[in-house]
Structures are given as C-alpha cells and as structure tokens.
Write an enzyme that holds these catalytic residues in place. Structure first.
Site, PDB file in Angstrom:
ATOM      1  N   TYR A  31      50.409  62.854  28.583  1.00 44.05           N
ATOM      2  CA  TYR A  31      50.490  64.309  28.567  1.00 44.05           C
ATOM      3  C   TYR A  31      51.900  64.781  28.901  1.00 44.05           C
ATOM      4  O   TYR A  31      52.540  64.275  29.833  1.00 44.05           O
ATOM      5  CB  TYR A  31      49.486  64.862  29.584  1.00 44.05           C
ATOM      6  CG  TYR A  31      49.619  66.323  29.911  1.00 44.05           C
ATOM      7  CD1 TYR A  31      49.524  67.302  28.924  1.00 44.05           C
ATOM      8  CD2 TYR A  31      49.822  66.744  31.220  1.00 44.05           C
ATOM      9  CE1 TYR A  31      49.636  68.648  29.228  1.00 44.05           C
ATOM     10  CE2 TYR A  31      49.928  68.088  31.544  1.00 44.05           C
ATOM     11  CZ  TYR A  31      49.843  69.032  30.537  1.00 44.05           C
ATOM     12  OH  TYR A  31      49.962  70.376  30.837  1.00 44.05           O
ATOM     13  N   PHE A  32      52.387  65.774  28.154  1.00 45.39           N
ATOM     14  CA  PHE A  32      53.678  66.428  28.390  1.00 45.39           C
ATOM     15  C   PHE A  32      53.391  67.777  29.033  1.00 45.39           C
ATOM     16  O   PHE A  32      52.913  68.706  28.384  1.00 45.39           O
ATOM     17  CB  PHE A  32      54.403  66.597  27.047  1.00 45.39           C
ATOM     18  CG  PHE A  32      55.733  67.277  27.119  1.00 45.39           C
ATOM     19  CD1 PHE A  32      56.848  66.614  27.606  1.00 45.39           C
ATOM     20  CD2 PHE A  32      55.886  68.582  26.658  1.00 45.39           C
ATOM     21  CE1 PHE A  32      58.099  67.243  27.648  1.00 45.39           C
ATOM     22  CE2 PHE A  32      57.128  69.218  26.692  1.00 45.39           C
ATOM     23  CZ  PHE A  32      58.236  68.544  27.198  1.00 45.39           C
ATOM     24  N   GLY A  33      53.655  67.887  30.321  1.00 43.59           N
ATOM     25  CA  GLY A  33      53.355  69.107  31.062  1.00 43.59           C
ATOM     26  C   GLY A  33      54.602  69.941  31.296  1.00 43.59           C
ATOM     27  O   GLY A  33      55.594  69.461  31.849  1.00 43.59           O
ATOM     28  N   ALA A  71      55.930  74.266  32.158  1.00 42.08           N
ATOM     29  CA  ALA A  71      55.525  75.422  32.974  1.00 42.08           C
ATOM     30  C   ALA A  71      55.059  74.924  34.347  1.00 42.08           C
ATOM     31  O   ALA A  71      55.716  74.082  34.941  1.00 42.08           O
ATOM     32  CB  ALA A  71      54.484  76.267  32.253  1.00 42.08           C
ATOM     33  N   SER A  72      53.941  75.403  34.869  1.00 42.96           N
ATOM     34  CA  SER A  72      53.528  74.981  36.213  1.00 42.96           C
ATOM     35  C   SER A  72      53.163  73.504  36.253  1.00 42.96           C
ATOM     36  O   SER A  72      53.269  72.858  37.298  1.00 42.96           O
ATOM     37  CB  SER A  72      52.368  75.843  36.715  1.00 42.96           C
ATOM     38  OG  SER A  72      51.230  75.682  35.899  1.00 42.96           O
ATOM     39  N   GLU A  86      42.677  75.182  30.275  1.00 39.51           N
ATOM     40  CA  GLU A  86      43.620  75.773  29.332  1.00 39.51           C
ATOM     41  C   GLU A  86      42.919  76.536  28.210  1.00 39.51           C
ATOM     42  O   GLU A  86      43.571  77.143  27.363  1.00 39.51           O
ATOM     43  CB  GLU A  86      44.534  74.706  28.727  1.00 39.51           C
ATOM     44  CG  GLU A  86      45.345  73.916  29.738  1.00 39.51           C
ATOM     45  CD  GLU A  86      46.301  74.752  30.571  1.00 39.51           C
ATOM     46  OE1 GLU A  86      46.562  75.904  30.210  1.00 39.51           O
ATOM     47  OE2 GLU A  86      46.781  74.255  31.590  1.00 39.51           O
ATOM     48  N   TYR A 131      52.168  83.908  39.251  1.00 40.78           N
ATOM     49  CA  TYR A 131      52.623  82.730  38.524  1.00 40.78           C
ATOM     50  C   TYR A 131      54.077  82.373  38.851  1.00 40.78           C
ATOM     51  O   TYR A 131      54.495  81.228  38.692  1.00 40.78           O
ATOM     52  CB  TYR A 131      52.471  83.011  37.029  1.00 40.78           C
ATOM     53  CG  TYR A 131      52.511  81.834  36.102  1.00 40.78           C
ATOM     54  CD1 TYR A 131      51.748  80.696  36.316  1.00 40.78           C
ATOM     55  CD2 TYR A 131      53.300  81.890  34.953  1.00 40.78           C
ATOM     56  CE1 TYR A 131      51.777  79.640  35.425  1.00 40.78           C
ATOM     57  CE2 TYR A 131      53.330  80.839  34.053  1.00 40.78           C
ATOM     58  CZ  TYR A 131      52.564  79.715  34.300  1.00 40.78           C
ATOM     59  OH  TYR A 131      52.593  78.679  33.406  1.00 40.78           O
TER      60      TYR A 131
END
Length: 197
Positions: free
Chosen positions: A27-29, A31-32, A96, A143
C-alpha cells in the site's frame, strides 16, 4: 483520507475476509496515512517499508476537505509503503468508502532512501484515489493536525522539505505552537521501523 481512517484500528471486523494470506497488498499511503505511527494504530498488522515517490500525480485537498491525489504531468507525490494484511486492507476499504468515495488504483512508485533520493527500485502498489471529486477544497480543521503529524513522522524517513513546502504547506494554515503541540500529543501512537521489501 476521511475521518474514519483517522480513528483506528481500521482492521475489518467482517468475518468473510480471506485471511489465508499474511499480506494482501503493498500500500502507498499519502496524506494522513503517510505517517508510519498513525498507520500502526489504524492497521495493526501493517509493516512499514519506507517511503516512495509517485511521478506525474499531485497531492491536493479536494472539495471533500480531505487528501487526494490526481494525475498531473511533471508533479509527484511522496507516500509511505506498507504491507497490509487482508483484514487491514478490508478495513481501509471500508473507512475510505470504496468504491463510492475513493477507488483502489494500482500505481508504480520508486522507493526512496532516508535522504529522499530515489533508489531505482520500482514497485507496484495499491492506493486510494477519488476520481469524482477533484476540485480544490479547503482542509477540514480537525484534519490539519493529522497532516502535520504525517509530515513530522515521515521526515526522518526521507520526506523532502521542498516537497512539503511546495505541495502540502499551502493547504495548512498556521497554528499557535502550544495548540499544535497539544493536538500532536492527542494523536500520538507507537512508531514502527521500516523493513526491506
């Protein structure tokens, strides 16, 4: 990208998830989910593998007020790489809002070292992209602290300051130092170490 992904753990409680494999996705995460510390809380089985760079995309806050990436020739996005268990992947899908909010995309990224330089190693990854809501937006106030935490947590692993200044900071209003420190303490979780692919 959406608030449920900030409330951990994201591991699915769906009993029909196939758990016969230890890991289901790389997984490429962004943002947070760029934060290895936050991901260790959201996805307890995940293994952090360092950072990577995605070419010809750019990071944005879209009109939902949360993070997104979109195709943009000549731009790039930095993200963290994680091996996900089937339950963690299913939990992220749920938080998501797949498929009605974000869609799962397979994209090739290049791994980077702790100095932020490309290693030449390209890998196929899964990530979440909102292809329907791509207008620019204003970041959700709650956020902001999560994005600041992600920047802080990814910096020691090679997140370039130039990238942060050009792509992330324009969306993040300044906070008083005391307020920022209080908020960062509120979202602190254990820090994992990267493992080789």
């Amino acid at each position: 990208m959406y608030p449920p992904s900030m409330q951990g753990p994201a591991r699915s409680r769906n009993e029909t998830v196939d758990t016969s494999r230890r890991f289901s996705a790389l997984y490429f995460g962004y943002a947070s989910n760029l934060s290895p510390k936050a991901m260790s809380g959201r996805c307890p089985d995940s293994i952090f593998c360092g950072l990577a760079r995605l070419e010809d995309y750019r990071w944005q806050i879209n009109d939902t007020q949360y993070g997104n990436i979109m195709p943009s020739q000549g731009d790039h996005v930095y993200g963290s790489l994680f091996f996900l268990s089937p339950r963690d992947e299913a939990g992220l899908d749920e938080s998501e809002g797949v498929p009605w909010m974000y869609e799962k995309h397979t994209l090739q990224v290049e791994r980077i070292d702790a100095e932020g330089k490309g290693t030449g190693q390209k890998v196929e990854t899964m990530t979440y992209v909102d292809v329907q809501r791509t207008d620019e937006g204003v970041i959700m106030p709650d956020y902001i602290v999560w994005i600041k935490k992600a920047i802080r947590d990814a910096a020691p692993h090679g997140l370039p300051k130039e990238y942060v200044d050009k792509y992330l900071r324009p969306y993040i209003p300044a906070m008083e130092k005391e307020e920022e420190e209080r908020d960062l303490i509120a979202v602190r979780v254990m820090a994992p170490r990267p493992v080789p692919l």
